[in-house]
Design a protein around this motif. Structure first.
Motif, PDB file in Angstrom:
ATOM      1  N   TRP A 205       0.558  -0.453   0.235  1.00  0.00           N
ATOM      2  CA  TRP A 205       0.048  -0.173  -0.189  1.00  0.00           C
ATOM      3  C   TRP A 205       1.053   1.548   0.304  1.00  0.00           C
ATOM      4  O   TRP A 205       1.963   1.200   0.474  1.00  0.00           O
ATOM      5  CB  TRP A 205      -0.577  -0.198   0.841  1.00  0.00           C
ATOM      6  N   GLU A 206       0.893   2.165  -0.514  1.00  0.00           N
ATOM      7  CA  GLU A 206       1.270   3.261  -0.484  1.00  0.00           C
ATOM      8  C   GLU A 206       0.135   4.488   0.005  1.00  0.00           C
ATOM      9  O   GLU A 206      -1.332   5.044  -0.100  1.00  0.00           O
ATOM     10  CB  GLU A 206       1.601   3.790  -1.660  1.00  0.00           C
ATOM     11  N   ALA A 207       0.508   5.706   0.337  1.00  0.00           N
ATOM     12  CA  ALA A 207      -0.653   6.997   1.055  1.00  0.00           C
ATOM     13  C   ALA A 207       0.352   8.337   0.522  1.00  0.00           C
ATOM     14  O   ALA A 207       2.034   8.603   0.234  1.00  0.00           O
ATOM     15  CB  ALA A 207      -0.726   7.737   2.657  1.00  0.00           C
ATOM     16  N   GLY A 208      -0.250   9.286   0.057  1.00  0.00           N
ATOM     17  CA  GLY A 208       0.454  11.053  -0.310  1.00  0.00           C
ATOM     18  C   GLY A 208      -0.510  11.632   0.330  1.00  0.00           C
ATOM     19  O   GLY A 208      -1.841  10.881   0.663  1.00  0.00           O
ATOM     20  N   VAL A 209       0.433  12.580   0.494  1.00  0.00           N
ATOM     21  CA  VAL A 209      -0.422  13.972   1.348  1.00  0.00           C
ATOM     22  C   VAL A 209      -0.091  15.072   0.406  1.00  0.00           C
ATOM     23  O   VAL A 209       1.541  15.674   0.150  1.00  0.00           O
ATOM     24  CB  VAL A 209       0.059  14.382   2.295  1.00  0.00           C
ATOM     25  N   TYR A 210      -1.255  16.168  -0.237  1.00  0.00           N
ATOM     26  CA  TYR A 210      -0.831  17.382  -1.460  1.00  0.00           C
ATOM     27  C   TYR A 210      -1.111  18.500   0.305  1.00  0.00           C
ATOM     28  O   TYR A 210      -0.877  18.488   1.127  1.00  0.00           O
ATOM     29  CB  TYR A 210      -1.248  16.923  -2.412  1.00  0.00           C
ATOM     30  N   PRO A 211      -0.093  19.452  -0.499  1.00  0.00           N
ATOM     31  CA  PRO A 211      -0.376  20.725   0.096  1.00  0.00           C
ATOM     32  C   PRO A 211      -1.120  21.281   0.939  1.00  0.00           C
ATOM     33  O   PRO A 211      -1.731  22.074   1.764  1.00  0.00           O
ATOM     34  CB  PRO A 211       0.263  21.729  -0.913  1.00  0.00           C
ATOM     35  N   ASP A 212      -2.895  21.020   0.009  1.00  0.00           N
ATOM     36  CA  ASP A 212      -3.591  21.210   0.750  1.00  0.00           C
ATOM     37  C   ASP A 212      -4.587  20.585   1.886  1.00  0.00           C
ATOM     38  O   ASP A 212      -5.830  20.880   2.353  1.00  0.00           O
ATOM     39  CB  ASP A 212      -4.613  21.982  -0.279  1.00  0.00           C
ATOM     40  N   ASN A 213      -3.694  19.286   2.065  1.00  0.00           N
ATOM     41  CA  ASN A 213      -4.088  18.702   2.738  1.00  0.00           C
ATOM     42  C   ASN A 213      -5.113  17.118   2.406  1.00  0.00           C
ATOM     43  O   ASN A 213      -6.251  16.259   2.934  1.00  0.00           O
ATOM     44  CB  ASN A 213      -5.352  19.099   4.410  1.00  0.00           C
ATOM     45  N   THR A 214      -5.324  17.605   0.821  1.00  0.00           N
ATOM     46  CA  THR A 214      -5.403  16.293   0.428  1.00  0.00           C
ATOM     47  C   THR A 214      -5.088  14.958   0.518  1.00  0.00           C
ATOM     48  O   THR A 214      -3.466  15.338   0.641  1.00  0.00           O
ATOM     49  CB  THR A 214      -6.009  16.310  -1.906  1.00  0.00           C
ATOM     50  N   PHE A 215      -5.080  13.889   0.559  1.00  0.00           N
ATOM     51  CA  PHE A 215      -4.189  12.575   0.658  1.00  0.00           C
ATOM     52  C   PHE A 215      -5.036  11.483   0.369  1.00  0.00           C
ATOM     53  O   PHE A 215      -6.529  11.429   0.386  1.00  0.00           O
ATOM     54  CB  PHE A 215      -4.109  12.547   2.125  1.00  0.00           C
ATOM     55  N   TYR A 216      -4.621  10.680   0.359  1.00  0.00           N
ATOM     56  CA  TYR A 216      -5.423   9.197  -0.362  1.00  0.00           C
ATOM     57  C   TYR A 216      -3.900   7.677   0.001  1.00  0.00           C
ATOM     58  O   TYR A 216      -3.095   8.192   0.610  1.00  0.00           O
ATOM     59  CB  TYR A 216      -4.942   9.187  -2.396  1.00  0.00           C
ATOM     60  N   VAL A 217      -5.211   6.703  -0.370  1.00  0.00           N
ATOM     61  CA  VAL A 217      -4.538   5.507   0.338  1.00  0.00           C
ATOM     62  C   VAL A 217      -4.991   4.067  -0.483  1.00  0.00           C
ATOM     63  O   VAL A 217      -5.979   4.915  -1.532  1.00  0.00           O
ATOM     64  CB  VAL A 217      -5.170   5.035   1.427  1.00  0.00           C
ATOM     65  N   ARG A 218      -4.154   3.834  -1.387  1.00  0.00           N
ATOM     66  CA  ARG A 218      -4.243   3.168  -2.840  1.00  0.00           C
ATOM     67  C   ARG A 218      -2.932   1.577  -2.241  1.00  0.00           C
ATOM     68  O   ARG A 218      -2.203   2.090  -1.782  1.00  0.00           O
ATOM     69  CB  ARG A 218      -4.239   3.632  -3.789  1.00  0.00           C
ATOM     70  N   ALA A 219      -3.662   0.840  -3.185  1.00  0.00           N
ATOM     71  CA  ALA A 219      -3.567  -0.547  -3.180  1.00  0.00           C
ATOM     72  C   ALA A 219      -1.925  -0.412  -4.113  1.00  0.00           C
ATOM     73  O   ALA A 219      -2.023   0.168  -5.387  1.00  0.00           O
ATOM     74  CB  ALA A 219      -3.945  -1.866  -3.289  1.00  0.00           C
ATOM     75  N   ILE A 220      -1.274  -1.282  -3.707  1.00  0.00           N
ATOM     76  CA  ILE A 220      -0.346  -1.410  -4.957  1.00  0.00           C
ATOM     77  C   ILE A 220       0.398  -2.952  -4.057  1.00  0.00           C
ATOM     78  O   ILE A 220       0.162  -3.455  -3.809  1.00  0.00           O
ATOM     79  CB  ILE A 220       1.019   0.006  -4.564  1.00  0.00           C
TER      80      ILE A 220
END
Length: 231
Positions: A205-220
């Motif tokens: 899995w991976e997680a990402g956070v953008y400068p406006d506090n948008t974030f995601y989590v996805r399976a890899i």
């Protein structure tokens, strides 16, 4: 002289008998007193046995009593405690949402997450969350593969509604601390979009956070699956 002795003999015998009987009676009392004196010594092993029995008896602690209550069904703490990990899910559990969940589970988690009276609507299939009164109404996306969650994304307004407004640096630190993320590295998949911070876990899995506090989590892919491609 011979006749005198014979005449006195019965009397002497009676006299000797009367004298000897008290002595014999007195002597006969000594064995009984010896036996009574030996009685405490004979009872000593019995005392030792009772001490050994109490010493060998099991000591019951409060923890043992609690275990016994659990075995007898008297305690409901273990039964009421929620499971901390579901083998069907993986990655961080964010507000009750995790990769691998079903649409029904995601819908229930979103319903519990949103404050009462919030202007947000969850689609019946739990693929979208739309919030009225925001610059971008679409504030949550949820992708499913084979009936299980494979990716989810919270946009800026939904992040603020869920976690509160805060600077990006504070949000990233709190995000990493809350969900056990050891580090986040700078990333940019497309020059047309802003750079962001990303963490990839070898378990898939991976997680990402953008400068406006948008974030995601996805399976890899897992690290093992990537390695097998080169075998």
């Amino acid at each position: 002289m011979k006749n005198k002795i014979s005449l006195l003999k019965p009397t002497s015998v009676r006299f000797l008998g009367m004298w000897l009987l008290p002595m014999l009676a007195a002597c006969s009392q000594h064995p009984s007193s010896d036996a009574s004196a030996a009685t405490p010594a004979a009872s000593a092993p019995a005392v030792s046995a009772s001490v050994a029995t109490s010493a060998s008896a099991p000591v019951t602690t409060p923890a043992d009593e609690a275990d016994e209550r659990d075995e007898n069904g008297d305690s409901t703490a273990a039964a009421s405690a929620p499971s901390q990990s579901d083998p069907a899910t993986h990655g961080p559990h964010i507000k009750g949402i995790a990769l691998g969940q079903t649409p029904e589970q995601v819908h229930a988690a979103l319903t519990a997450m949103l404050p009462p009276g919030t202007p947000c609507t969850i689609s019946p299939e739990a693929t979208q969350l739309v919030c009225d009164g925001t610059a971008q109404p679409l504030q949550g996306t949820f992708r499913f593969e084979a009936g299980h969650l494979s990716e989810f994304k919270f946009y800026s307004a939904l992040s603020s509604l869920t976690f509160g407004r805060m600077p990006s640096s504070d949000f990233v630190q709190a995000f990493m601390s809350a969900y056990g993320i050891p580090r986040m590295d700078p990333a940019q998949d497309n020059p047309m979009f802003s750079a962001y911070l990303r963490y990839r876990d070898d378990s898939g899995w991976e997680a990402g956070v953008y400068p406006d506090n948008t974030f995601y989590v996805r399976a890899i892919e897992t690290a093992q699956a990537r390695t097998q491609k080169f075998n």
